[in-house]
Design a protein around this motif. Sequence first.
Motif, PDB file in Angstrom:
ATOM      1  N   PRO A  83      45.846  12.920   7.444  1.00  0.00           N
ATOM      2  CA  PRO A  83      45.501  11.743   6.637  1.00  0.00           C
ATOM      3  C   PRO A  83      44.423  10.876   7.302  1.00  0.00           C
ATOM      4  O   PRO A  83      43.529  10.356   6.639  1.00  0.00           O
ATOM      5  CB  PRO A  83      46.820  10.970   6.516  1.00  0.00           C
ATOM      6  N   VAL A  84      44.500  10.740   8.611  1.00  0.00           N
ATOM      7  CA  VAL A  84      43.518   9.934   9.344  1.00  0.00           C
ATOM      8  C   VAL A  84      42.140  10.594   9.274  1.00  0.00           C
ATOM      9  O   VAL A  84      41.127   9.931   9.026  1.00  0.00           O
ATOM     10  CB  VAL A  84      43.967   9.753  10.812  1.00  0.00           C
ATOM     11  N   LEU A  85      42.112  11.909   9.461  1.00  0.00           N
ATOM     12  CA  LEU A  85      40.836  12.634   9.429  1.00  0.00           C
ATOM     13  C   LEU A  85      40.243  12.646   8.026  1.00  0.00           C
ATOM     14  O   LEU A  85      39.029  12.500   7.855  1.00  0.00           O
ATOM     15  CB  LEU A  85      41.029  14.061   9.954  1.00  0.00           C
ATOM     16  N   LEU A  86      41.096  12.786   6.997  1.00  0.00           N
ATOM     17  CA  LEU A  86      40.611  12.774   5.617  1.00  0.00           C
ATOM     18  C   LEU A  86      40.054  11.404   5.253  1.00  0.00           C
ATOM     19  O   LEU A  86      38.982  11.304   4.635  1.00  0.00           O
ATOM     20  CB  LEU A  86      41.727  13.178   4.654  1.00  0.00           C
ATOM     21  N   SER A  87      40.754  10.343   5.628  1.00  0.00           N
ATOM     22  CA  SER A  87      40.248   9.002   5.299  1.00  0.00           C
ATOM     23  C   SER A  87      38.935   8.734   6.028  1.00  0.00           C
ATOM     24  O   SER A  87      38.024   8.108   5.464  1.00  0.00           O
ATOM     25  CB  SER A  87      41.291   7.925   5.606  1.00  0.00           C
ATOM     26  N   TYR A  88      38.814   9.228   7.264  1.00  0.00           N
ATOM     27  CA  TYR A  88      37.551   9.076   7.992  1.00  0.00           C
ATOM     28  C   TYR A  88      36.431   9.837   7.289  1.00  0.00           C
ATOM     29  O   TYR A  88      35.325   9.315   7.105  1.00  0.00           O
ATOM     30  CB  TYR A  88      37.689   9.565   9.438  1.00  0.00           C
ATOM     31  N   LEU A  89      36.707  11.075   6.880  1.00  0.00           N
ATOM     32  CA  LEU A  89      35.690  11.891   6.209  1.00  0.00           C
ATOM     33  C   LEU A  89      35.199  11.210   4.930  1.00  0.00           C
ATOM     34  O   LEU A  89      33.989  11.102   4.692  1.00  0.00           O
ATOM     35  CB  LEU A  89      36.254  13.279   5.894  1.00  0.00           C
TER      36      LEU A  89
ATOM     37  N   ALA B 185      25.244   1.678  11.025  1.00  0.00           N
ATOM     38  CA  ALA B 185      25.485   2.519  12.207  1.00  0.00           C
ATOM     39  C   ALA B 185      26.704   2.020  12.978  1.00  0.00           C
ATOM     40  O   ALA B 185      27.519   2.817  13.460  1.00  0.00           O
ATOM     41  CB  ALA B 185      24.247   2.526  13.104  1.00  0.00           C
ATOM     42  N   ILE B 186      26.854   0.712  13.067  1.00  0.00           N
ATOM     43  CA  ILE B 186      28.009   0.142  13.762  1.00  0.00           C
ATOM     44  C   ILE B 186      29.295   0.436  12.991  1.00  0.00           C
ATOM     45  O   ILE B 186      30.331   0.753  13.588  1.00  0.00           O
ATOM     46  CB  ILE B 186      27.820  -1.372  13.984  1.00  0.00           C
ATOM     47  N   VAL B 187      29.241   0.355  11.661  1.00  0.00           N
ATOM     48  CA  VAL B 187      30.419   0.654  10.841  1.00  0.00           C
ATOM     49  C   VAL B 187      30.904   2.079  11.116  1.00  0.00           C
ATOM     50  O   VAL B 187      32.096   2.319  11.340  1.00  0.00           O
ATOM     51  CB  VAL B 187      30.106   0.450   9.341  1.00  0.00           C
ATOM     52  N   ILE B 188      29.973   3.036  11.131  1.00  0.00           N
ATOM     53  CA  ILE B 188      30.346   4.429  11.403  1.00  0.00           C
ATOM     54  C   ILE B 188      30.890   4.563  12.821  1.00  0.00           C
ATOM     55  O   ILE B 188      31.886   5.267  13.055  1.00  0.00           O
ATOM     56  CB  ILE B 188      29.152   5.367  11.165  1.00  0.00           C
ATOM     57  N   THR B 189      30.263   3.887  13.766  1.00  0.00           N
ATOM     58  CA  THR B 189      30.719   3.962  15.154  1.00  0.00           C
ATOM     59  C   THR B 189      32.138   3.425  15.301  1.00  0.00           C
ATOM     60  O   THR B 189      32.987   4.038  15.967  1.00  0.00           O
ATOM     61  CB  THR B 189      29.764   3.175  16.073  1.00  0.00           C
ATOM     62  N   ILE B 190      32.429   2.300  14.659  1.00  0.00           N
ATOM     63  CA  ILE B 190      33.775   1.729  14.736  1.00  0.00           C
ATOM     64  C   ILE B 190      34.786   2.684  14.108  1.00  0.00           C
ATOM     65  O   ILE B 190      35.877   2.899  14.650  1.00  0.00           O
ATOM     66  CB  ILE B 190      33.827   0.340  14.072  1.00  0.00           C
ATOM     67  N   MET B 191      34.415   3.287  12.979  1.00  0.00           N
ATOM     68  CA  MET B 191      35.355   4.209  12.327  1.00  0.00           C
ATOM     69  C   MET B 191      35.686   5.387  13.227  1.00  0.00           C
ATOM     70  O   MET B 191      36.854   5.783  13.329  1.00  0.00           O
ATOM     71  CB  MET B 191      34.776   4.707  10.999  1.00  0.00           C
ATOM     72  N   VAL B 192      34.691   5.950  13.895  1.00  0.00           N
ATOM     73  CA  VAL B 192      34.967   7.109  14.744  1.00  0.00           C
ATOM     74  C   VAL B 192      35.749   6.698  15.986  1.00  0.00           C
ATOM     75  O   VAL B 192      36.590   7.452  16.481  1.00  0.00           O
ATOM     76  CB  VAL B 192      33.677   7.885  15.096  1.00  0.00           C
ATOM     77  N   LEU B 193      35.510   5.485  16.479  1.00  0.00           N
ATOM     78  CA  LEU B 193      36.261   5.013  17.639  1.00  0.00           C
ATOM     79  C   LEU B 193      37.727   4.743  17.309  1.00  0.00           C
ATOM     80  O   LEU B 193      38.569   4.730  18.203  1.00  0.00           O
ATOM     81  CB  LEU B 193      35.610   3.752  18.224  1.00  0.00           C
TER      82      LEU B 193
ATOM     83  N   LEU C  63      26.784  -5.841   2.864  1.00  0.00           N
ATOM     84  CA  LEU C  63      27.155  -5.456   4.228  1.00  0.00           C
ATOM     85  C   LEU C  63      28.529  -5.992   4.621  1.00  0.00           C
ATOM     86  O   LEU C  63      29.252  -5.346   5.388  1.00  0.00           O
ATOM     87  CB  LEU C  63      26.088  -5.925   5.224  1.00  0.00           C
ATOM     88  N   PHE C  64      28.900  -7.160   4.102  1.00  0.00           N
ATOM     89  CA  PHE C  64      30.228  -7.696   4.395  1.00  0.00           C
ATOM     90  C   PHE C  64      31.311  -6.733   3.922  1.00  0.00           C
ATOM     91  O   PHE C  64      32.232  -6.389   4.671  1.00  0.00           O
ATOM     92  CB  PHE C  64      30.422  -9.070   3.736  1.00  0.00           C
ATOM     93  N   TRP C  65      31.219  -6.289   2.660  1.00  0.00           N
ATOM     94  CA  TRP C  65      32.257  -5.398   2.131  1.00  0.00           C
ATOM     95  C   TRP C  65      32.218  -4.039   2.824  1.00  0.00           C
ATOM     96  O   TRP C  65      33.268  -3.446   3.077  1.00  0.00           O
ATOM     97  CB  TRP C  65      32.128  -5.267   0.615  1.00  0.00           C
ATOM     98  N   LEU C  66      31.022  -3.563   3.155  1.00  0.00           N
ATOM     99  CA  LEU C  66      30.927  -2.295   3.886  1.00  0.00           C
ATOM    100  C   LEU C  66      31.503  -2.423   5.291  1.00  0.00           C
ATOM    101  O   LEU C  66      32.071  -1.469   5.824  1.00  0.00           O
ATOM    102  CB  LEU C  66      29.471  -1.828   3.952  1.00  0.00           C
ATOM    103  N   SER C  67      31.382  -3.608   5.889  1.00  0.00           N
ATOM    104  CA  SER C  67      31.891  -3.792   7.252  1.00  0.00           C
ATOM    105  C   SER C  67      33.420  -3.756   7.307  1.00  0.00           C
ATOM    106  O   SER C  67      34.002  -3.582   8.380  1.00  0.00           O
ATOM    107  CB  SER C  67      31.374  -5.110   7.851  1.00  0.00           C
ATOM    108  N   LEU C  68      34.085  -3.893   6.159  1.00  0.00           N
ATOM    109  CA  LEU C  68      35.544  -3.805   6.118  1.00  0.00           C
ATOM    110  C   LEU C  68      36.041  -2.362   6.050  1.00  0.00           C
ATOM    111  O   LEU C  68      37.239  -2.108   6.168  1.00  0.00           O
ATOM    112  CB  LEU C  68      36.091  -4.595   4.927  1.00  0.00           C
ATOM    113  N   LEU C  69      35.126  -1.421   5.880  1.00  0.00           N
ATOM    114  CA  LEU C  69      35.525  -0.021   5.777  1.00  0.00           C
ATOM    115  C   LEU C  69      36.334   0.488   6.972  1.00  0.00           C
ATOM    116  O   LEU C  69      37.311   1.215   6.774  1.00  0.00           O
ATOM    117  CB  LEU C  69      34.310   0.866   5.554  1.00  0.00           C
ATOM    118  N   PRO C  70      35.965   0.171   8.210  1.00  0.00           N
ATOM    119  CA  PRO C  70      36.801   0.661   9.315  1.00  0.00           C
ATOM    120  C   PRO C  70      38.251   0.204   9.208  1.00  0.00           C
ATOM    121  O   PRO C  70      39.175   0.971   9.474  1.00  0.00           O
ATOM    122  CB  PRO C  70      36.117   0.078  10.556  1.00  0.00           C
ATOM    123  N   PHE C  71      38.463  -1.031   8.790  1.00  0.00           N
ATOM    124  CA  PHE C  71      39.818  -1.558   8.639  1.00  0.00           C
ATOM    125  C   PHE C  71      40.586  -0.820   7.552  1.00  0.00           C
ATOM    126  O   PHE C  71      41.702  -0.325   7.779  1.00  0.00           O
ATOM    127  CB  PHE C  71      39.759  -3.062   8.328  1.00  0.00           C
TER     128      PHE C  71
END
Length: 198
Positions: A41-47, A15-23, A82-90
């Motif tokens: 490009p930003v919206l597509l990468s977020y989607l 949930a935090i990963v998704i929240t960071i991505m949207v922020l 979870l570590f690798w998933l937490s890098l998704l926002p970056f």
Amino acid sequence: MTKNRLEAFSDGVLAIVITIMVLELRRPEGHSWADLLQLWPVLLSYLISFVFVGIYWTNHHHLMHTVQRVSGGVLWANLHLLFWLSLLPFVTDWAGESHFAPVPMMVYAADALLCALAYSLLVRTIIRTDHNNHLLQDAIGSDLKGNLSLVGYVVALLTPLLGQVGVMVSGGCLILVALMWLIPDRRIERAIEGTGRP
């Protein structure tokens, strides 16, 4: 050790990963549709990343239904995922902001590959932890879908080396893998239904 804390912690991290991505999404500079379209490009990468996290969350949910015993190894394998998933926002932000430049795309694909490998390790660790629980092993079988995903991620990682065409192939591979997993994977559900477990 029960699985409740592991599930709750994992749900919280995702949930935090998704929240960071949207922020990380920034509003357009102007107020027209053209200004919004410049952010494609930003919206597509977020989607793509949102779908990616959603796929992991649903599969993790199903996976936890098979778990009867949690060991220290399972906890660490879960943290590894979870570590690798937490890098998704970056990687999402970098890929989108760069308009899918080769190096950011390679880093995004590398993270996707490492997430898939970590998930596979978690599955194998759960199977090794409880030798009497054949439910997960029977449900996974040869794991053709998982293995095809790994191949897709490796292709996505290497093709940006070929330039802009390679970047498009890389993005296509990432989207194809996501689409492949959007079709619900009912292997675990069917295995659970066969045992009569809730």
